[in-house]
Design a protein around this motif. Structure first.
Motif, PDB file in Angstrom:
ATOM      1  N   THR A  83      44.236  41.037  38.046  1.00 38.53           N
ATOM      2  CA  THR A  83      43.145  41.360  38.972  1.00 38.53           C
ATOM      3  C   THR A  83      43.610  42.072  40.235  1.00 38.53           C
ATOM      4  OG1 THR A  83      43.327  39.111  39.882  1.00 38.53           O
ATOM      5  CG2 THR A  83      41.681  39.483  38.161  1.00 38.53           C
ATOM      6  N   SER A  84      44.907  42.363  40.334  1.00 40.85           N
ATOM      7  CA  SER A  84      45.393  43.147  41.472  1.00 40.85           C
ATOM      8  C   SER A  84      45.443  44.632  41.132  1.00 40.85           C
ATOM      9  CB  SER A  84      46.786  42.667  41.892  1.00 40.85           C
ATOM     10  OG  SER A  84      47.736  42.900  40.866  1.00 40.85           O
ATOM     11  N   LEU A  85      45.083  44.993  39.894  1.00 37.19           N
ATOM     12  CA  LEU A  85      45.116  46.392  39.462  1.00 37.19           C
ATOM     13  C   LEU A  85      43.738  46.829  38.993  1.00 37.19           C
ATOM     14  CD1 LEU A  85      48.460  46.354  37.414  1.00 37.19           C
ATOM     15  CD2 LEU A  85      48.116  47.206  39.747  1.00 37.19           C
ATOM     16  N   LEU A  86      42.727  46.660  39.855  1.00 38.61           N
ATOM     17  CA  LEU A  86      41.355  46.982  39.481  1.00 38.61           C
ATOM     18  C   LEU A  86      41.024  48.445  39.783  1.00 38.61           C
ATOM     19  CD1 LEU A  86      39.448  43.805  40.731  1.00 38.61           C
ATOM     20  CD2 LEU A  86      40.374  44.271  38.459  1.00 38.61           C
ATOM     21  N   VAL A  87      40.297  49.074  38.871  1.00 36.43           N
ATOM     22  CA  VAL A  87      39.870  50.469  39.033  1.00 36.43           C
ATOM     23  C   VAL A  87      38.481  50.632  38.427  1.00 36.43           C
ATOM     24  CG1 VAL A  87      42.197  51.448  38.989  1.00 36.43           C
ATOM     25  CG2 VAL A  87      40.951  51.111  36.840  1.00 36.43           C
ATOM     26  N   PRO A  88      37.733  51.668  38.852  1.00 34.60           N
ATOM     27  CA  PRO A  88      36.461  51.967  38.201  1.00 34.60           C
ATOM     28  C   PRO A  88      36.720  52.701  36.885  1.00 34.60           C
ATOM     29  CG  PRO A  88      36.565  52.864  40.450  1.00 34.60           C
ATOM     30  CD  PRO A  88      37.954  52.511  40.042  1.00 34.60           C
ATOM     31  N   GLY A  89      35.942  52.373  35.870  1.00 34.21           N
ATOM     32  CA  GLY A  89      36.077  53.041  34.582  1.00 34.21           C
ATOM     33  C   GLY A  89      34.742  53.121  33.876  1.00 34.21           C
ATOM     34  N   ALA A  90      34.643  54.033  32.912  1.00 33.37           N
ATOM     35  CA  ALA A  90      33.411  54.195  32.144  1.00 33.37           C
ATOM     36  C   ALA A  90      33.731  54.734  30.767  1.00 33.37           C
ATOM     37  CB  ALA A  90      32.434  55.130  32.855  1.00 33.37           C
ATOM     38  N   LYS A  91      33.000  54.265  29.769  1.00 31.35           N
ATOM     39  CA  LYS A  91      33.091  54.844  28.435  1.00 31.35           C
ATOM     40  C   LYS A  91      32.176  56.062  28.387  1.00 31.35           C
ATOM     41  CE  LYS A  91      34.445  50.735  25.865  1.00 31.35           C
ATOM     42  NZ  LYS A  91      34.163  49.875  24.696  1.00 31.35           N
ATOM     43  N   LEU A  92      32.571  57.070  27.613  1.00 29.05           N
ATOM     44  CA  LEU A  92      31.837  58.335  27.573  1.00 29.05           C
ATOM     45  C   LEU A  92      31.330  58.620  26.170  1.00 29.05           C
ATOM     46  CD1 LEU A  92      34.264  60.628  29.623  1.00 29.05           C
ATOM     47  CD2 LEU A  92      32.447  59.155  30.492  1.00 29.05           C
ATOM     48  N   THR A  93      30.168  59.250  26.117  1.00 31.16           N
ATOM     49  CA  THR A  93      29.718  59.810  24.852  1.00 31.16           C
ATOM     50  C   THR A  93      30.460  61.127  24.628  1.00 31.16           C
ATOM     51  OG1 THR A  93      27.920  61.083  25.856  1.00 31.16           O
ATOM     52  CG2 THR A  93      27.435  58.802  25.210  1.00 31.16           C
ATOM     53  N   LYS A  94      30.350  61.663  23.441  1.00 30.23           N
ATOM     54  CA  LYS A  94      31.021  62.926  23.142  1.00 30.23           C
ATOM     55  C   LYS A  94      30.515  64.037  24.052  1.00 30.23           C
ATOM     56  CE  LYS A  94      31.946  66.134  19.328  1.00 30.23           C
ATOM     57  NZ  LYS A  94      31.701  66.445  17.902  1.00 30.23           N
ATOM     58  N   THR A  95      29.207  64.068  24.309  1.00 23.80           N
ATOM     59  CA  THR A  95      28.624  65.093  25.186  1.00 23.80           C
ATOM     60  C   THR A  95      29.137  64.958  26.609  1.00 23.80           C
ATOM     61  OG1 THR A  95      26.625  65.156  23.838  1.00 23.80           O
ATOM     62  CG2 THR A  95      26.475  66.066  26.052  1.00 23.80           C
ATOM     63  N   GLN A 116      31.951  63.600  27.589  1.00 26.41           N
ATOM     64  CA  GLN A 116      33.378  63.916  27.649  1.00 26.41           C
ATOM     65  C   GLN A 116      33.622  65.421  27.669  1.00 26.41           C
ATOM     66  OE1 GLN A 116      35.706  61.447  25.149  1.00 26.41           O
ATOM     67  NE2 GLN A 116      37.621  62.496  25.531  1.00 26.41           N
ATOM     68  N   GLU A 117      32.721  66.185  27.061  1.00 26.39           N
ATOM     69  CA  GLU A 117      32.855  67.640  27.079  1.00 26.39           C
ATOM     70  C   GLU A 117      32.574  68.233  28.463  1.00 26.39           C
ATOM     71  OE1 GLU A 117      30.158  68.807  24.048  1.00 26.39           O
ATOM     72  OE2 GLU A 117      31.570  68.443  22.387  1.00 26.39           O
ATOM     73  N   LYS A 118      31.880  67.487  29.324  1.00 30.25           N
ATOM     74  CA  LYS A 118      31.496  67.998  30.640  1.00 30.25           C
ATOM     75  C   LYS A 118      32.511  67.681  31.731  1.00 30.25           C
ATOM     76  CE  LYS A 118      26.497  67.762  29.784  1.00 30.25           C
ATOM     77  NZ  LYS A 118      25.212  67.147  30.215  1.00 30.25           N
ATOM     78  N   VAL A 119      33.286  66.627  31.562  1.00 32.13           N
ATOM     79  CA  VAL A 119      34.182  66.191  32.631  1.00 32.13           C
ATOM     80  C   VAL A 119      35.616  66.542  32.298  1.00 32.13           C
ATOM     81  CG1 VAL A 119      32.625  64.318  33.253  1.00 32.13           C
ATOM     82  CG2 VAL A 119      34.484  63.881  31.647  1.00 32.13           C
ATOM     83  N   ALA A 120      36.457  66.556  33.343  1.00 31.87           N
ATOM     84  CA  ALA A 120      37.873  66.889  33.169  1.00 31.87           C
ATOM     85  C   ALA A 120      38.698  66.146  34.212  1.00 31.87           C
ATOM     86  CB  ALA A 120      38.087  68.400  33.301  1.00 31.87           C
ATOM     87  N   ILE A 121      39.966  65.964  33.916  1.00 39.76           N
ATOM     88  CA  ILE A 121      40.870  65.297  34.852  1.00 39.76           C
ATOM     89  C   ILE A 121      40.941  66.104  36.145  1.00 39.76           C
ATOM     90  CG2 ILE A 121      43.297  64.705  35.260  1.00 39.76           C
ATOM     91  CD1 ILE A 121      43.506  63.984  32.307  1.00 39.76           C
ATOM     92  N   GLY A 122      40.887  65.397  37.279  1.00 39.27           N
ATOM     93  CA  GLY A 122      40.951  66.037  38.583  1.00 39.27           C
ATOM     94  C   GLY A 122      39.601  66.260  39.234  1.00 39.27           C
ATOM     95  N   MET A 123      38.506  66.130  38.483  1.00 39.76           N
ATOM     96  CA  MET A 123      37.180  66.320  39.074  1.00 39.76           C
ATOM     97  C   MET A 123      36.874  65.208  40.080  1.00 39.76           C
ATOM     98  SD  MET A 123      34.683  67.574  35.978  1.00 39.76           S
ATOM     99  CE  MET A 123      34.783  69.247  35.344  1.00 39.76           C
ATOM    100  N   GLU A 124      36.141  65.577  41.125  1.00 35.47           N
ATOM    101  CA  GLU A 124      35.749  64.608  42.146  1.00 35.47           C
ATOM    102  C   GLU A 124      34.710  63.639  41.596  1.00 35.47           C
ATOM    103  OE1 GLU A 124      33.024  64.858  46.063  1.00 35.47           O
ATOM    104  OE2 GLU A 124      34.794  66.173  46.106  1.00 35.47           O
ATOM    105  N   ALA A 125      34.837  62.373  41.964  1.00 38.92           N
ATOM    106  CA  ALA A 125      33.900  61.353  41.494  1.00 38.92           C
ATOM    107  C   ALA A 125      33.588  60.388  42.630  1.00 38.92           C
ATOM    108  CB  ALA A 125      34.476  60.590  40.310  1.00 38.92           C
ATOM    109  N   THR A 126      32.293  60.072  42.781  1.00 39.78           N
ATOM    110  CA  THR A 126      31.859  59.083  43.767  1.00 39.78           C
ATOM    111  C   THR A 126      31.462  57.818  43.028  1.00 39.78           C
ATOM    112  OG1 THR A 126      31.064  60.789  45.280  1.00 39.78           O
ATOM    113  CG2 THR A 126      30.230  58.559  45.614  1.00 39.78           C
TER     114      THR A 126
END
Length: 355
Positions: free
Chosen positions: A203-215, A217-227
């Protein structure tokens, strides 16, 4: 005498006159009423509807994808028994407990397997004695017969080893030091192979995460800004650090190609957002809304979607100026629910006609 006659005659004439006048007045009321003249309302011509006009403007235009995820741990593992259809002998932890690597979490009742193993070991001891005798007479035996008996002996040895492995599957231990964040069984429960039993997380290594649909995943990329906004109200901005394995269908929840258990969460199945620090109050399992900015254009020339027109492959707008209306072909960039980016064809300050 004459005076009386004259007065009487005058009185009679006056009475006749009054009778005639009364008849005339009453006769007027017997005549039919004249038809009143119909009042026709003024007819107001309908106004021609005025289509709205919009000023071509500039603004910072963003396109984004909003995902629903949660707070997860970078070091987290779901525990399960690989041997099923057995009852739980005992559970040695409870939810919220801190555990160390190798600590026993739960055991299955493998007493019948252990009993069978003891009998097989006794039988194997007799086989070992026979094998020793076989070795002393090896030179006197047919080579093929010797090899056949030797192989049979090694198969029995392997059977014992396999049984020991099966029995060892009746216990699960903590893979690393962490916290029991989920526990789904109790003593006596009948369990299936690969059914989730407990989740151990750092619990000291918590991060936000989300599972993606195929559609998605095609829209996002590593390095994109996220709020990231969590369910208790806190929010923070970061960047996408990791995308799910493309070979993994995140929405299926089934067994992966590597033999993973059904319904088991793996860090590899998540898009991970890198942030400096979680919002105050963030805890593992809290729902997180993640807005990923997929495109941002500063000083983009924009018009409302209602001002854009198209016929076939042609895209155009109606521009209004001092000379009236005219059609202008335009090239369109990114679009949002409220704005359309115009790459070519318009300049800020022009007026366009909506629909």
């Amino acid at each position: 005498m004459f005076m009386k006659w004259w007065m009487a005659n005058l009185s009679r004439k006056a009475s006749i006159s009054m009778v005639i006048l009364a008849l005339l007045l009453s006769g007027c009321s017997l005549l039919p009423n004249e038809k009143e003249e119909e009042v026709i309302p003024d007819i107001i011509p309908p106004k021609i509807s005025q289509k709205p006009e919009y000023t071509v403007a500039t603004k910072t235009l963003e396109s984004a994808v909003t995902l629903i995820g949660k707070i997860i741990s970078l070091e987290e593992e779901t525990m399960y028994f690989t041997k099923g259809d057995l009852n739980v002998k005992d559970v040695y932890v409870k939810s919220g407990d801190t555990v160390t690597a190798g600590q026993l979490i739960a055991e299955l009742d493998v007493s019948e397997l252990q009993k069978t193993l003891r009998l097989e070991r006794l039988a194997f001891q007799r086989d070992e004695l026979a094998m020793k005798e076989l070795l002393r007479t090896r030179d006197e035996m047919d080579q093929a017969d010797y090899e056949s008996q030797r192989i049979a002996f090694e198969e029995k040895r392997q059977k014992l080893s396999d049984m020991e492995v099966e029995i060892s599957k009746g216990a699960i231990t903590a893979p690393f030091s962490g916290t029991i964040v989920s526990l789904t069984v109790k003593k006596g429960d009948l369990v299936k192979a690969y059914a989730p039993i407990a989740i151990v997380a750092n619990t000291s290594l918590l991060v936000p995460g989300a599972k993606l649909t195929k559609t998605e995943q095609e829209k996002v990329a590593i390095g994109m800004e996220a709020t990231v906004s969590i369910s208790n109200g806190g929010s923070i901005t970061g960047k996408i650090k990791q995308l799910p394995n493309k070979s993994t269908e995140s929405s299926s929840g089934g067994e992966g190609s590597g033999g993973a258990a059904s319904g088991i969460d793996r860090i590899e199945d998540y898009m991970i957002v890198q942030i400096d620090k979680l919002p105050e109050g963030a805890a593992r399992g809290l729902t997180a809304s993640i807005k990923v900015v997929t495109s941002r254009t500063k000083d983009a020339i924009v018009i409302p979607p209602s001002a854009l027109r198209s016929i076939g492959n042609r895209t155009y707008v109606q521009v209004v100026d001092k000379d009236g209306k005219r059609e202008v072909d335009v090239e369109v960039g990114q679009q949002t629910p409220t704005d359309v980016e115009i790459l070519q064809g318009l300049t800020p300050g022009q007026k366009v006609v909506g629909r």
